[in-house]
Design a protein around this motif. Structure first.
Motif, PDB file in Angstrom:
ATOM      1  N   ILE A  40     -11.256  -2.360   5.044  1.00 47.39           N
ATOM      2  CA  ILE A  40     -10.927  -3.654   5.657  1.00 47.39           C
ATOM      3  C   ILE A  40      -9.870  -4.374   4.825  1.00 47.39           C
ATOM      4  N   GLY A  41      -9.853  -4.062   3.541  1.00 46.50           N
ATOM      5  CA  GLY A  41      -8.859  -4.626   2.632  1.00 46.50           C
ATOM      6  C   GLY A  41      -8.947  -3.846   1.334  1.00 46.50           C
ATOM      7  N   ALA A  42      -8.026  -4.109   0.418  1.00 49.83           N
ATOM      8  CA  ALA A  42      -8.043  -3.319  -0.813  1.00 49.83           C
ATOM      9  C   ALA A  42      -7.456  -4.096  -1.981  1.00 49.83           C
ATOM     10  N   LEU A  43      -7.780  -3.614  -3.179  1.00 51.75           N
ATOM     11  CA  LEU A  43      -7.111  -4.117  -4.372  1.00 51.75           C
ATOM     12  C   LEU A  43      -6.151  -3.050  -4.873  1.00 51.75           C
ATOM     13  N   GLY A  44      -5.038  -3.515  -5.407  1.00 51.60           N
ATOM     14  CA  GLY A  44      -4.096  -2.619  -6.052  1.00 51.60           C
ATOM     15  C   GLY A  44      -3.685  -3.229  -7.372  1.00 51.60           C
ATOM     16  N   SER A  45      -2.731  -2.618  -8.025  1.00 51.14           N
ATOM     17  CA  SER A  45      -2.159  -3.224  -9.227  1.00 51.14           C
ATOM     18  C   SER A  45      -0.659  -3.070  -9.133  1.00 51.14           C
ATOM     19  N   ASP A  46       0.043  -4.007  -9.761  1.00 53.27           N
ATOM     20  CA  ASP A  46       1.487  -4.082  -9.581  1.00 53.27           C
ATOM     21  C   ASP A  46       2.132  -4.323 -10.942  1.00 53.27           C
ATOM     22  N   THR A  47       2.893  -3.343 -11.424  1.00 57.25           N
ATOM     23  CA  THR A  47       3.547  -3.460 -12.723  1.00 57.25           C
ATOM     24  C   THR A  47       5.047  -3.662 -12.539  1.00 57.25           C
ATOM     25  N   GLY A  48       5.584  -3.026 -11.455  1.00 56.41           N
ATOM     26  CA  GLY A  48       7.017  -3.183 -11.160  1.00 56.41           C
ATOM     27  C   GLY A  48       7.265  -3.209  -9.655  1.00 56.41           C
ATOM     28  N   GLY A  49       6.189  -3.347  -8.892  1.00 55.73           N
ATOM     29  CA  GLY A  49       6.309  -3.348  -7.439  1.00 55.73           C
ATOM     30  C   GLY A  49       5.227  -2.517  -6.777  1.00 55.73           C
ATOM     31  N   SER A  50       4.276  -2.067  -7.576  1.00 57.05           N
ATOM     32  CA  SER A  50       3.279  -1.098  -7.123  1.00 57.05           C
ATOM     33  C   SER A  50       2.314  -1.582  -6.051  1.00 57.05           C
ATOM     34  N   ILE A  51       2.282  -2.872  -5.779  1.00 59.50           N
ATOM     35  CA  ILE A  51       1.529  -3.367  -4.613  1.00 59.50           C
ATOM     36  C   ILE A  51       2.500  -3.635  -3.471  1.00 59.50           C
ATOM     37  N   ARG A  52       3.588  -4.339  -3.772  1.00 60.19           N
ATOM     38  CA  ARG A  52       4.488  -4.817  -2.719  1.00 60.19           C
ATOM     39  C   ARG A  52       5.255  -3.675  -2.048  1.00 60.19           C
ATOM     40  N   GLN A  53       5.734  -2.728  -2.844  1.00 62.52           N
ATOM     41  CA  GLN A  53       6.530  -1.647  -2.251  1.00 62.52           C
ATOM     42  C   GLN A  53       5.702  -0.771  -1.324  1.00 62.52           C
TER      43      GLN A  53
END
Lengths: 477, 476
Positions: free
Chosen positions: A160-173
């Motif tokens: 239904i949803g998720a968590l990610g992590s973003d160091t240089g774009g790792s969620i947004r890209q």
């Protein structure tokens, strides 16, 4: 409509009214996973039994009964957390990360741990030590990365949803490439305790969801100071859902000229420009701004991130936990363990970082990069004197094919050209779906906010989402 | 042969006396079962983060202030990267470019001369664990991992092994006074590495520096440095050249052995620790900490000399431990004459404590009890000689002097008639000695006194005995 199609806020309403039970939700969701996971391969571990156990608990938390997926570099007590690396293939954390502790208190249900580029190093999830994840919109293409598993799982309705992590774009890209919403909060907004470190000064946990409102709901749970993370800011977090529906009339949107460059993908460019026009029609005011040090962002990032990574990954030495190769002596054991346990991109970055920190090179590389980082941060400070938010494309192109960039690391690194500066500056950024290419591949719009002002980018993103239909499109699987 | 002088700088690691580790809540207790005082943070699990123990920071500031340092309003931690099984993260969190304390000094006294030794810096860091080698394998105990340490780095102001020992002693005294370190070298809570070079007297430039590691007792500070200085001079005298290297003190063989040369030196790839925010210390906090500092050994020593009229030697010894000095002052406050208290402490009290391998904190005699006993001597109730017996009994039983004197009937005999009776007895039974005395052998008076004391079981007032003996001998 099938329950698995729903987002957090819609499902929450049904659960709160007791129109559906958490078990029914899971039955629907696992049916979906059974049907599509073989094609998408979003998960390293599916926690089916654990999910039913958690769903049976029936709490009154704000996320009670909501099934979420967690990127497999976020520690979950008693549940294997691999970072998609052979070196942690059998690692079971003895402790719970702060974000998942908060989700547990809120009553969430864990469906599984999602695939990533090994130790979050990559932009396509091809660097997973286990298998690549596929883009639900086109199974021949990559889902982006490193949170490719989380983005694909959300896009394919496997959670239904998720968590990610973003160091240089790792969620947004990956959110952009999979046509979902990805939010990287301000550095320090969300505790990093339990997030397996890649580059400590850049890493930030964030959300990948089916709507902006869902991002706000999750942010309400995971944000805020954590005494276990001294880099988490003692700044009070607002109720992010409250500000969503504010009128965006008069909001100034900066459009950095450095982000619309010759040679960029025409379809991406026009989708993003159309999105800015849509915002204008809603009363926002576009203003051209300049972020003059943008051109140095990739070089700066790859010095700082790899330097920190070379140190952060030193603990995987075969002594205490994880994979150990036999060796004829201590040094040999270290070398064999790390040679066999790490994949080639991880090794490349450890070597880059080790080099950059070495005596005689430190001043020229690490120190210089820190200085440039300050300049990049100042670029944003200057721009934010004129505007409230900044709008850019999230990624320079839509999802590419497997293997297209694996032979050329530099080409792969350029996938994050529009997202990296945001991490260097520590400001928040969100990617929302803003169109499709002629190949029916999603394109993302990135909105960047001031430090600790996720509220405004969520507000504008929500307004945009409400006036468009992009986020409602679903891939055919 | 040329004359050489040694240039020595010491790097001292002091384990802080905090209850918990520097970056997590685990206990710092010494000697527990291996790996029972560990958690995900100090074992370097993936994803964990350090949080600075504020007490450790306070202790570092306290130490800096006691050693006349400038306290940095802004300092930060750095990572020192190297691989070793007892270092679970693969890096040690330490301070590098911006330490918490800089530019201090302490004073030592060598051969009666006061000398100032500069403190370059004091920084905080975490301790590593311990590797235990058993046959063909090794085990790692991480109980000590993350125990807070201070590294106290001196300027190269030390010129002899003797000065080095005095410096170490003073450092230890200060650390113990301010309660930040127990100073136990044998248990490893105080460790010393030395940078040593020699140069011909009169030469400006320093010679080639050698680092000597693993000096883990006061005895070895002097011996290791002595050995290393002689070794270096010998190399130069024989026309050789010294290499910059790290050498290990082998206490068994009494030699230093080469461990690695400059070329083999580690590149620790220091960089700022991104998991910890910079440490900021405001002046108010520094001043609050300064206000809680006790009187330091140098000041106390000076005061003992001026206030109590003690000789330097007494003042030195009594202020070498805070507890000792406190004990002394309490005894004086309870009415003991300052020099008498000092004599008794440095003599009988120290002897008894040493015999029992006890410290002043465990002393069964309370300061007021010593003062009470001294009063009995002053009043003439007991003699100094009897007092020794009384004091031993006090130490054994913890009872007051007066109680012991009464219980054992040790009250001094001052009644002239009673003493005279014994004097007459002694003279009557030693006619030959009396004759010899009369013929000029006056030193025999000692013999007669001894006899009288023996018969009175030491209770007769020696002064009265002496007077009465001379009187009677003259009359005869």
């Amino acid at each position: 409509m099938e329950l698995y199609r729903l987002g957090i806020s819609e499902l929450k309403e049904l659960l709160d009214k007791k129109e559906v039970s958490p078990k029914e939700v899971l039955d629907s969701l696992f049916k979906r996973i059974d049907a599509v996971e073989d094609k998408v391969k979003a998960f390293v571990t599916v926690t089916r039994d654990k999910a039913y156990e958690m769903a049976a608990k029936n709490t009154d938390g704000v996320l009670s009964g909501i099934p979420l997926a967690i990127k497999d570099n976020i520690c979950t007590k008693g549940i294997r957390t691999t970072c998609s690396s052979k070196i942690l293939e059998n690692f079971i954390p003895p402790y719970e990360s702060t974000v998942t502790s908060r989700l547990l208190e809120a009553g969430y249900v864990l469906v599984g741990k999602t695939n990533l580029d090994e130790f979050a190093m990559g932009s396509s999830t091809e660097n997973s030590g286990f298998f690549p994840t596929r883009n639900p919109w086109d199974l021949e293409r990559i889902p982006g990365g490193s949170s490719g598993g989380s983005a694909a799982a959300v896009a394919a309705d496997e959670c239904i949803g998720a968590l990610g992590s973003d160091t240089g774009g790792s969620i947004r890209q990956p959110a952009s490439l999979c046509g979902v919403v990805g939010l990287k909060p301000t550095y320090g907004r969300v505790s990093r305790y339990g997030l397996v470190a890649f580059a400590s000064s850049l890493d930030q946990i964030g959300t990948i969801t089916k709507s902006v409102k869902d991002a706000a709901l999750l942010m309400n749970v995971i944000s805020g100071h954590d005494p276990l993370d001294s880099t988490s800011a003692p700044v009070a977090a607002p109720d992010f859902t409250e500000v969503l529906s504010k009128d965006i009339k008069g909001i100034k949107i900066g459009v950095p000229k450095e982000y619309f460059i010759e040679g960029m993908d025409k379809e991406v460019e026009s989708a993003v420009k159309d999105a800015i026009k849509t915002l204008e029609s809603l009363g926002a005011i576009p203003v051209e701004v300049s972020l003059p040090h943008t051109g140095y962002a990739i070089a700066t990032y790859y010095i700082l991130a790899t330097s920190e990574a070379s140190s952060n990954l030193a603990r995987y030495d075969g002594v205490k936990y994880g994979f150990r190769a036999e060796g004829k002596d201590l040094i040999d054991m270290y070398m064999q363990t790390r040679a066999k346990g790490f994949g080639s991109e991880v090794k490349r970055r450890i070597m880059l970082g080790t080099y950059a920190l070495s005596a005689g090179y430190y001043e020229a590389y690490y120190k210089k990069a820190q200085q440039v980082r300050t300049l990049i941060k100042k670029d944003f400070e200057e721009a934010f004197k004129q505007v409230d938010i900044i709008a850019t494309p999230t990624a320079p192109e839509a999802a590419f094919r497997f293997g297209e960039k694996t032979d050329d690391p530099l080409k792969m690194y350029l996938s994050d050209i529009f997202t990296i500066s945001v991490n260097l500056a520590g400001v928040p950024g969100i990617s929302v779906p803003c169109g499709f290419t002629s190949n029916n591949l999603p394109v993302g719009l990135q909105l960047i906010g001031k430090h600790f002002d996720e509220a405004t980018i969520l507000n504008v993103a929500h307004a945009y989402e409400q006036s468009t239909e992009w986020h409602r499109r679903k891939p055919e699987l | 042969m040329k004359k050489y002088e040694a240039i020595i700088g010491l790097e001292v690691h002091a384990q802080m006396l905090t209850d918990t580790k520097i970056f997590c809540g685990c206990s710092t207790k010494f000697g527990s079962e291996p790996n029972t005082q560990t958690c995900p943070v100090c074992t370097g699990m993936p994803g964990v983060l350090p949080v600075l123990n504020r007490k450790a920071l306070e202790f570092a500031i306290r130490t800096g202030l006691a050693m006349n340092c400038k306290i940095a309003p802004y300092s930060r931690f750095a990572r020192k990267n190297y691989f070793y099984p007892d270092l679970p993260k693969g890096y040690q969190i330490s301070q590098y470019e911006l330490p918490i304390c800089e530019h201090g000094y302490i004073e030592i006294v060598v051969d009666g001369e006061k000398k100032r030794i500069g403190i370059t810096r004091i920084h905080m860091e975490e301790d590593a664990g311990k590797n235990i080698h058993e046959g063909d394998h090794s085990l790692v105990d991480l109980n000590r991992t993350g125990v807070p340490l201070m590294e106290i780095v001196s300027e190269p102001d030390i010129r002899s092994p003797k000065e080095a020992v005095e410096y170490m002693k003073k450092l230890r005294t200060i650390l113990r006074y301010i309660g930040v370190c127990d100073g136990n070298m044998e248990q490893g809570s105080l460790r010393c590495d030395a940078n040593v070079s020699v140069r011909p007297v009169g030469q400006e430039e320093f010679g080639t520096k050698v680092e000597v590691k693993n000096i883990n007792s006061f005895k070895f500070v002097e011996r290791a440095l002595d050995y290393e200085i002689k070794r270096q001079i010998k190399v130069l005298e024989e026309g050789g050249t010294l290499v910059q290297e790290t050498r290990l003190w082998d206490s068994g063989a009494g030699v230093t052995l080469s461990m690695r040369t400059k070329e083999e030196a580690h590149d620790y790839r220091y960089f700022p620790e991104p998991d910890l925010v910079p440490v900021t210390v405001d002046e108010k906090w520094t001043e609050d900490i300064r206000a809680t500092l006790p009187e330091l050994p140098d000041a106390k020593r000076e005061r003992f000399i001026s206030e109590y009229g003690l000789p330097e030697y007494d003042a030195d010894l009594l202020t070498s431990e805070r507890a000792l000095a406190d004990w002394y002052e309490e005894a004086v406050k309870s009415g003991g004459q300052p020099k008498a208290v000092s004599n008794w402490m440095m003599g009988e009290l120290m002897r008894l404590l040493n015999e029992a391998n006890a410290s002043i904190e465990d002393c069964p005699v309370k300061p007021a009890q010593l003062a009470g006993m001294l009063k009995l001597i002053d009043k003439g109730t007991i003699s100094g000689k009897i007092a020794k017996t009384v004091f031993e009994e006090m130490y054994k039983t913890g009872k007051d002097a007066e109680t012991i004197v009464n219980e054992k009937g040790l009250v001094q005999i001052t009644d002239e008639n009673a003493i005279l009776k014994t004097v007459d007895e002694v003279l009557a039974s030693n006619p030959k000695e009396v004759e010899r005395y009369k013929n000029g052998e006056e030193k025999l008076i000692g013999f007669f006194v001894g006899q009288v004391m023996k018969l009175t079981k030491g209770k007769a007032n020696p002064k009265a005995v002496n007077e009465l003996l001379r009187k009677r001998l003259k009359e005869q």
